[in-house]
Design a protein around this motif. Structure first.
Motif, PDB file in Angstrom:
ATOM      1  N   GLU A   1       0.099  -0.119  -9.214  1.00  0.00           N
ATOM      2  CA  GLU A   1       1.108  -1.421  -9.440  1.00  0.00           C
ATOM      3  C   GLU A   1       0.429  -1.966 -10.683  1.00  0.00           C
ATOM      4  O   GLU A   1       1.395  -2.628 -11.588  1.00  0.00           O
ATOM      5  CB  GLU A   1       0.641  -2.501  -8.218  1.00  0.00           C
TER       6      GLU A   1
ATOM      7  N   THR B   1       0.952  -1.231  -0.042  1.00  0.00           N
ATOM      8  CA  THR B   1       0.033  -0.038  -0.127  1.00  0.00           C
ATOM      9  C   THR B   1       0.836   1.225  -0.065  1.00  0.00           C
ATOM     10  O   THR B   1       2.124   1.207   0.309  1.00  0.00           O
ATOM     11  CB  THR B   1      -0.916   0.065   1.146  1.00  0.00           C
ATOM     12  N   GLU B   2       0.201   2.142  -0.351  1.00  0.00           N
ATOM     13  CA  GLU B   2       1.139   3.734  -0.564  1.00  0.00           C
ATOM     14  C   GLU B   2       0.408   4.633   0.483  1.00  0.00           C
ATOM     15  O   GLU B   2      -0.728   4.964   0.353  1.00  0.00           O
ATOM     16  CB  GLU B   2       1.170   4.204  -1.865  1.00  0.00           C
TER      17      GLU B   2
ATOM     18  N   HIS C   1      -6.524   1.783  -1.329  1.00  0.00           N
ATOM     19  CA  HIS C   1      -5.977   0.434  -1.663  1.00  0.00           C
ATOM     20  C   HIS C   1      -6.406   0.473  -3.163  1.00  0.00           C
ATOM     21  O   HIS C   1      -5.626  -0.173  -3.970  1.00  0.00           O
ATOM     22  CB  HIS C   1      -6.729  -0.671  -0.933  1.00  0.00           C
TER      23      HIS C   1
ATOM     24  N   ALA D   1      -3.575   2.230  -5.153  1.00  0.00           N
ATOM     25  CA  ALA D   1      -2.383   1.555  -4.933  1.00  0.00           C
ATOM     26  C   ALA D   1      -2.281   0.524  -5.856  1.00  0.00           C
ATOM     27  O   ALA D   1      -1.295   0.323  -6.447  1.00  0.00           O
ATOM     28  CB  ALA D   1      -2.000   1.035  -3.448  1.00  0.00           C
TER      29      ALA D   1
END
Length: 225
Positions: free
Chosen positions: A67, A54-55, A60, A63
């Protein structure tokens, strides 16, 4: 008078817990051959979903979208709510459905993003893994197929009766191309104007990425006419 007990957690433990929290983008498309899934390869050569930690400053879903873009070059629509989760060596991974609209070359080298039918995707996800791990990953594909088909059925029914098409994937739409520096400039403008609540998540979330000159996704609410 009894004193309430308190539990303290070391900072190192918090960092470890954060690393355990991961997200995955289960990327798919629907065409003449039915539902297909986009998988990428790990450094060890096994097939998997685009995933990562997670960032800070990102939901979520956002993030997971990041990705998908970095590992597979995905542009598309991602669902805000996680539809499934599966085990990983460091904990559980929250999975988000992502409808692929188009692909660019991925930013990460050696990922080899490839399309597979649901049946073949399940076989690829089982390869090189323990039986229980492979079965759990294959189960994510089964749940994704059921979820996608249910969404499409509901959308078609609503379109038939209401004349509009609505689905959960319209909640978050992303398109790569908005650079981090532009995001930081916007955040700085908010900060100057005293809107610190709007500025801080951007600064916290992307400050590290500014230093390495990466790009981020522009995420926006899709239209729901």
């Amino acid at each position: 008078m009894s004193q309430a007990s308190e539990k303290f957690i070391r900072l190192s433990q918090l960092h470890k817990l954060r690393r355990c929290e991961q997200v995955a983008a289960v990327c798919y498309r629907v065409g003449s051959r039915g539902i297909e899934f986009l998988l990428v390869q790990t450094r060890g050569g096994r097939w998997t979903f685009p995933k990562g930690s997670t960032e800070p400053g990102l939901s979520h879903a956002q993030a997971a979208a990041l990705e998908a873009f970095e590992e597979a070059g995905v542009h598309g629509r991602i669902e805000e709510a996680s539809f499934a989760r599966y085990r990983h060596s460091t904990g559980y991974i929250h999975s988000h459905l992502c409808e692929v609209l188009r692909l660019d070359p991925p930013q990460e080298f050696g990922r080899n993003p490839s399309w597979f039918s649901a049946a073949k995707a399940k076989r690829r996800l089982r390869e090189g893994r323990r039986a229980d791990d492979g079965t759990e990953l294959a189960g994510v594909v089964d749940r994704a197929v059921a979820h996608i088909e249910r969404q499409r059925s509901v959308a078609l029914r609503e379109q038939r009766f209401e004349g509009t098409k609505k689905d959960a994937l319209q909640k978050v739409q992303f398109e790569a191309g908005l650079g981090i520096h532009a995001r930081m400039e916007t955040a700085f403008a908010c900060y100057v104007q005293g809107e610190t609540k709007q500025a801080e998540p951007v600064v916290r979330g992307f400050g590290r990425r500014v230093l390495r000159g990466a790009k981020v996704l522009q995420l926006r609410a899709a239209k729901t006419d």
